[in-house]
Design a protein around this motif. Sequence first.
Motif, PDB file in Angstrom:
ATOM      1  N   GLU A 130       6.246  -0.977   0.872  1.00  0.00           N
ATOM      2  CA  GLU A 130       6.384  -2.241   1.475  1.00  0.00           C
ATOM      3  C   GLU A 130       6.437  -3.180   0.110  1.00  0.00           C
ATOM      4  O   GLU A 130       6.404  -4.193  -0.250  1.00  0.00           O
ATOM      5  CB  GLU A 130       5.275  -2.152   2.098  1.00  0.00           C
ATOM      6  CG  GLU A 130       4.093  -3.723   2.256  1.00  0.00           C
ATOM      7  CD  GLU A 130       5.792  -5.076   3.242  1.00  0.00           C
ATOM      8  OE1 GLU A 130       5.216  -5.961   3.015  1.00  0.00           O
ATOM      9  OE2 GLU A 130       5.712  -4.240   4.187  1.00  0.00           O
ATOM     10  N   LEU A 131       5.747  -2.064  -0.670  1.00  0.00           N
ATOM     11  CA  LEU A 131       5.409  -3.450  -2.364  1.00  0.00           C
ATOM     12  C   LEU A 131       7.504  -3.890  -2.241  1.00  0.00           C
ATOM     13  O   LEU A 131       7.326  -4.702  -3.536  1.00  0.00           O
ATOM     14  CB  LEU A 131       5.542  -2.520  -3.845  1.00  0.00           C
ATOM     15  CG  LEU A 131       3.935  -1.513  -2.808  1.00  0.00           C
ATOM     16  CD1 LEU A 131       4.258  -0.848  -4.644  1.00  0.00           C
ATOM     17  CD2 LEU A 131       3.152  -3.187  -3.089  1.00  0.00           C
ATOM     18  N   GLY A 157      10.304  -3.711  -9.053  1.00  0.00           N
ATOM     19  CA  GLY A 157       9.735  -4.008  -7.200  1.00  0.00           C
ATOM     20  C   GLY A 157      11.463  -4.908  -6.119  1.00  0.00           C
ATOM     21  O   GLY A 157      10.327  -5.206  -5.366  1.00  0.00           O
ATOM     22  N   ASN A 174       3.971   2.735  -0.981  1.00  0.00           N
ATOM     23  CA  ASN A 174       4.176   2.062  -1.508  1.00  0.00           C
ATOM     24  C   ASN A 174       5.764   1.210  -0.760  1.00  0.00           C
ATOM     25  O   ASN A 174       6.398   0.431  -1.893  1.00  0.00           O
ATOM     26  CB  ASN A 174       4.308   2.292  -2.977  1.00  0.00           C
ATOM     27  CG  ASN A 174       5.604   3.552  -3.418  1.00  0.00           C
ATOM     28  OD1 ASN A 174       5.716   4.295  -2.288  1.00  0.00           O
ATOM     29  ND2 ASN A 174       5.821   4.078  -4.564  1.00  0.00           N
ATOM     30  N   LYS A 225       8.328  -6.792   0.997  1.00  0.00           N
ATOM     31  CA  LYS A 225       7.596  -7.259   0.936  1.00  0.00           C
ATOM     32  C   LYS A 225       7.611  -8.288   2.859  1.00  0.00           C
ATOM     33  O   LYS A 225       8.736  -9.319   2.954  1.00  0.00           O
ATOM     34  CB  LYS A 225       7.958  -8.249   0.538  1.00  0.00           C
ATOM     35  CG  LYS A 225       7.825  -7.860  -1.381  1.00  0.00           C
ATOM     36  CD  LYS A 225       8.341  -8.485  -2.731  1.00  0.00           C
ATOM     37  CE  LYS A 225       8.283  -8.048  -3.965  1.00  0.00           C
ATOM     38  NZ  LYS A 225       9.018  -6.480  -3.884  1.00  0.00           N
TER      39      LYS A 225
END
Length: 287
Positions: free
Chosen positions: A41-42, A254, A39, A45
């Motif tokens: 990369e959440l 995020g 997670n 981005k």
Amino acid sequence: MKIAVLSGKGGTGKTLVSVNLAAAAGQAVYADCDVEEPNGELFFKSKKLKSEAVKIKIPQVDVNKCNGCRACVDFCKFNALAYIKNRVFVFEELCHSCGACMLLCTQQAITEREKNIGQIEYGQSNGVAVCTGIMNVGEASGVPIIKQLLAKINQYDNGDKFIDCPPGSACTAMESIKDADYCVLVAESTVFGLHNLKMIYKLVSFFSKKFGVILNKYDKTIDNPIEKFCQQKDIKILGRIPYDEKIAQINTAGLILVRTATEYEIMFKQLLQTITKEIKNETAIDS
């Protein structure tokens, strides 16, 4: 430097710490080795995202060439092969892709085929090279993905490398810390958090890794069993991340703390300096 970030269970704050340390470093590499549920990369981005497949080799048997000697079956310590009703069966989930069965076969009845078990994604996020391992649903082991992922980050030369390890102390966690120069153990300040910390404390001790502890969701008004444990074991407490609703709000949205709020940017940069100083001190002692 390769800095591995571990926790005894999921949800402790391992990704929070590793993502923000990488962001605080500016020029760095972040590797998400939690291949079952990545997670990182959440938050990053990444731009210009690319991917490459991860494949393993699985034996396949030509029944017309096999003479039933069972040499391959007897040799396999993982019980991935069985001789049933005059033929060899392969249990893919148990196979470790060592290739020994193919080498042992005097009849050349065993060959190998490629099986796709996942992929690696990589891109850039404000100076941080972000690499993520993703395991296909239903696969038995993420170790081959982690091996390929760590080989991938070795190709980068833009700063320190932060390895977001799988939670717990299983084979995937072991693979993630193999080449790490230093380990950061993230723990919640609870009795259950102490239980999980002891688990990964044993792991890094077994591998003779230098390490320190970060206390997450820290509340100075509450008696902290982890601080007592660290004092007893002479373990360095690298930092304390406060129990703060603002952190939860930013994280849930995020967003990266370091890139969102000045006070957290300062906190994680100081934390990174502490870790860097600790690594240099340990290196000086060893030399």
